[in-house]
Design a protein around this motif. Sequence first.
Motif, PDB file in Angstrom:
ATOM      1  N   PHE A   1       0.842  -1.200   0.000  1.00  0.00           N
ATOM      2  CA  PHE A   1       0.000   0.000   0.000  1.00  0.00           C
ATOM      3  C   PHE A   1       0.878   1.251   0.000  1.00  0.00           C
ATOM      4  N   ARG A   2       1.881   1.270   0.887  1.00  0.00           N
ATOM      5  CA  ARG A   2       2.713   2.474   1.014  1.00  0.00           C
ATOM      6  C   ARG A   2       3.522   2.723  -0.251  1.00  0.00           C
ATOM      7  N   ALA A   3       3.901   1.627  -0.942  1.00  0.00           N
ATOM      8  CA  ALA A   3       4.658   1.800  -2.188  1.00  0.00           C
ATOM      9  C   ALA A   3       3.765   2.351  -3.295  1.00  0.00           C
ATOM     10  N   ALA A   4       2.480   2.036  -3.248  1.00  0.00           N
ATOM     11  CA  ALA A   4       1.590   2.383  -4.365  1.00  0.00           C
ATOM     12  C   ALA A   4       0.913   3.736  -4.206  1.00  0.00           C
ATOM     13  N   VAL A   5       0.738   4.180  -2.965  1.00  0.00           N
ATOM     14  CA  VAL A   5      -0.150   5.329  -2.728  1.00  0.00           C
ATOM     15  C   VAL A   5       0.636   6.541  -2.238  1.00  0.00           C
ATOM     16  N   ALA A   6       0.572   7.613  -3.023  1.00  0.00           N
ATOM     17  CA  ALA A   6       1.142   8.897  -2.599  1.00  0.00           C
ATOM     18  C   ALA A   6      -0.020   9.812  -2.260  1.00  0.00           C
ATOM     19  N   ALA A   7       0.086  10.529  -1.141  1.00  0.00           N
ATOM     20  CA  ALA A   7      -1.046  11.364  -0.730  1.00  0.00           C
ATOM     21  C   ALA A   7      -0.575  12.737  -0.279  1.00  0.00           C
ATOM     22  N   ASP A   8      -1.355  13.740  -0.644  1.00  0.00           N
ATOM     23  CA  ASP A   8      -1.244  15.067  -0.028  1.00  0.00           C
ATOM     24  C   ASP A   8      -2.652  15.423   0.407  1.00  0.00           C
ATOM     25  N   LEU A   9      -2.906  15.224   1.698  1.00  0.00           N
ATOM     26  CA  LEU A   9      -4.246  15.496   2.211  1.00  0.00           C
ATOM     27  C   LEU A   9      -4.313  16.881   2.862  1.00  0.00           C
ATOM     28  N   GLY A  10      -3.325  17.694   2.566  1.00  0.00           N
ATOM     29  CA  GLY A  10      -3.378  19.095   2.990  1.00  0.00           C
ATOM     30  C   GLY A  10      -2.906  19.346   4.403  1.00  0.00           C
ATOM     31  N   ASP A  11      -2.487  18.299   5.094  1.00  0.00           N
ATOM     32  CA  ASP A  11      -2.031  18.493   6.473  1.00  0.00           C
ATOM     33  C   ASP A  11      -0.597  19.013   6.456  1.00  0.00           C
ATOM     34  N   ASP A  12      -0.366  20.097   7.157  1.00  0.00           N
ATOM     35  CA  ASP A  12       0.988  20.650   7.239  1.00  0.00           C
ATOM     36  C   ASP A  12       1.804  19.845   8.239  1.00  0.00           C
ATOM     37  N   VAL A  13       2.145  18.619   7.849  1.00  0.00           N
ATOM     38  CA  VAL A  13       2.908  17.767   8.770  1.00  0.00           C
ATOM     39  C   VAL A  13       4.343  17.668   8.249  1.00  0.00           C
ATOM     40  N   PHE A  14       5.253  18.256   9.007  1.00  0.00           N
ATOM     41  CA  PHE A  14       6.659  18.282   8.597  1.00  0.00           C
ATOM     42  C   PHE A  14       7.544  17.966   9.793  1.00  0.00           C
ATOM     43  N   PHE A  15       8.782  17.572   9.502  1.00  0.00           N
ATOM     44  CA  PHE A  15       9.796  17.509  10.551  1.00  0.00           C
ATOM     45  C   PHE A  15      10.308  18.937  10.749  1.00  0.00           C
ATOM     46  N   PRO A  16      10.159  19.503  11.952  1.00  0.00           N
ATOM     47  CA  PRO A  16      10.505  20.916  12.112  1.00  0.00           C
ATOM     48  C   PRO A  16      11.971  21.237  11.869  1.00  0.00           C
ATOM     49  N   ALA A  17      12.863  20.222  12.028  1.00  0.00           N
ATOM     50  CA  ALA A  17      14.295  20.499  11.884  1.00  0.00           C
ATOM     51  C   ALA A  17      14.850  20.121  10.512  1.00  0.00           C
ATOM     52  N   LEU A  18      13.976  19.744   9.564  1.00  0.00           N
ATOM     53  CA  LEU A  18      14.457  19.406   8.218  1.00  0.00           C
ATOM     54  C   LEU A  18      14.045  20.488   7.230  1.00  0.00           C
ATOM     55  N   THR A  19      14.966  20.866   6.364  1.00  0.00           N
ATOM     56  CA  THR A  19      14.672  21.896   5.362  1.00  0.00           C
ATOM     57  C   THR A  19      13.755  21.323   4.269  1.00  0.00           C
ATOM     58  N   ALA A  20      13.331  22.218   3.392  1.00  0.00           N
ATOM     59  CA  ALA A  20      12.500  21.789   2.254  1.00  0.00           C
ATOM     60  C   ALA A  20      13.243  20.737   1.434  1.00  0.00           C
ATOM     61  N   ARG A  21      14.496  21.031   1.119  1.00  0.00           N
ATOM     62  CA  ARG A  21      15.289  20.078   0.322  1.00  0.00           C
ATOM     63  C   ARG A  21      15.409  18.739   1.051  1.00  0.00           C
ATOM     64  N   GLU A  22      15.674  18.787   2.359  1.00  0.00           N
ATOM     65  CA  GLU A  22      15.850  17.541   3.124  1.00  0.00           C
ATOM     66  C   GLU A  22      14.551  16.729   3.186  1.00  0.00           C
ATOM     67  N   HIS A  23      13.408  17.410   3.241  1.00  0.00           N
ATOM     68  CA  HIS A  23      12.134  16.674   3.212  1.00  0.00           C
ATOM     69  C   HIS A  23      11.987  15.878   1.917  1.00  0.00           C
ATOM     70  N   LEU A  24      12.317  16.521   0.815  1.00  0.00           N
ATOM     71  CA  LEU A  24      12.178  15.830  -0.473  1.00  0.00           C
ATOM     72  C   LEU A  24      13.194  14.697  -0.596  1.00  0.00           C
ATOM     73  N   LEU A  25      14.410  14.945  -0.127  1.00  0.00           N
ATOM     74  CA  LEU A  25      15.437  13.892  -0.178  1.00  0.00           C
ATOM     75  C   LEU A  25      15.016  12.679   0.644  1.00  0.00           C
ATOM     76  N   LEU A  26      14.481  12.956   1.832  1.00  0.00           N
ATOM     77  CA  LEU A  26      14.051  11.879   2.720  1.00  0.00           C
ATOM     78  C   LEU A  26      12.956  11.039   2.055  1.00  0.00           C
ATOM     79  N   THR A  27      12.006  11.732   1.421  1.00  0.00           N
ATOM     80  CA  THR A  27      10.912  11.018   0.743  1.00  0.00           C
ATOM     81  C   THR A  27      11.471  10.155  -0.386  1.00  0.00           C
ATOM     82  N   CYS A  28      12.346  10.742  -1.183  1.00  0.00           N
ATOM     83  CA  CYS A  28      12.927   9.984  -2.309  1.00  0.00           C
ATOM     84  C   CYS A  28      13.723   8.784  -1.802  1.00  0.00           C
TER      85      CYS A  28
END
Length: 230
Positions: free
Chosen positions: A79-106
């Motif tokens: 399920f996690r491999a197949a489904v990408a979601a943006d449900l509008g919740d501003d849920v982030f790691f407060p200590a990770l930058t924008a670039r680091e968030h994307l890197l972590l996801t990738c």
Amino acid sequence: MTRAAAQPLVRAAGLAVGYGAAVCPPLTFTVRAGQVLAVVGANGTGKSTLLRTVAGQLEPVKGRVEVLGRPVDERSAEFRAAVAADLGDDVFFPALTAREHLLLTCLGHGVAEAPDVVEDLLEEFGLTARADALPQALSSGQRRRLLLAAAFSRPRSLLLLDEPEQRLDTRMRAHLAGRLVEERESGGAVLLATHDPGLVARVATAVLLITEEAVRLLAAADGADAVARL
Ligand SMILES: Nc1ncnc2c1ncn2[C@@H]1O[C@H](COP(=O)(O)OP(=O)(O)OP(=O)(O)O)[C@@H](O)[C@H]1O
């Protein structure tokens, strides 16, 4: 068999969604590869509740919903491999930058050449100049752009989006519409809630209109007209 004729990515049958009690009439629909189903309706009719149920954040009140032919289980690797979601919740790691968030996801999803993919997405979503900013230092629209970039950064068969147009400027809304058309044309499946008739007209292949009394499946053009009248 063509991909579009294969097993639906989402199949809901007599699905009641809600919080203990159903918030709208039961829903029956499918979403297949190459289809974009837009869920529309007035405020409070249950669109977000439906998306949260398909994403596995809420249990169905009644009836059935399957993703990839199995009951929704957001803990399963498939399920996690197949489904990408943006449900509008501003849920982030407060200590990770924008670039680091994307890197972590990738990296979490095994994307090859992740650093290059991330730089391309930062550019595409207009975040390059803010790539080293922490989430709390981004504007509301920039945080939405980051959520969308993260959803598009990883492999997926199904994209779940809750009012993705919210907080975006006009140019980014147009860009998002083009991105969703690409998603559809490359065989992706999308289930999105929206209040934007233009987005419905441009990207939807069908529309699920929810009212207090009934749920109707409409052709995209009729659905766009319905949204404009809500
Ligand atoms: N956590 C919750 N607990 C109980 N009721 C809730 C909860 N979240 C939402 N609701 C109620 O469920 C109903 C459906 O809400 P939902 O957010 O799904 O509507 P929506 O169609 O997405 O609305 P909008 O267009 O305003 O985003 C509303 O009456 C809402 O007040």
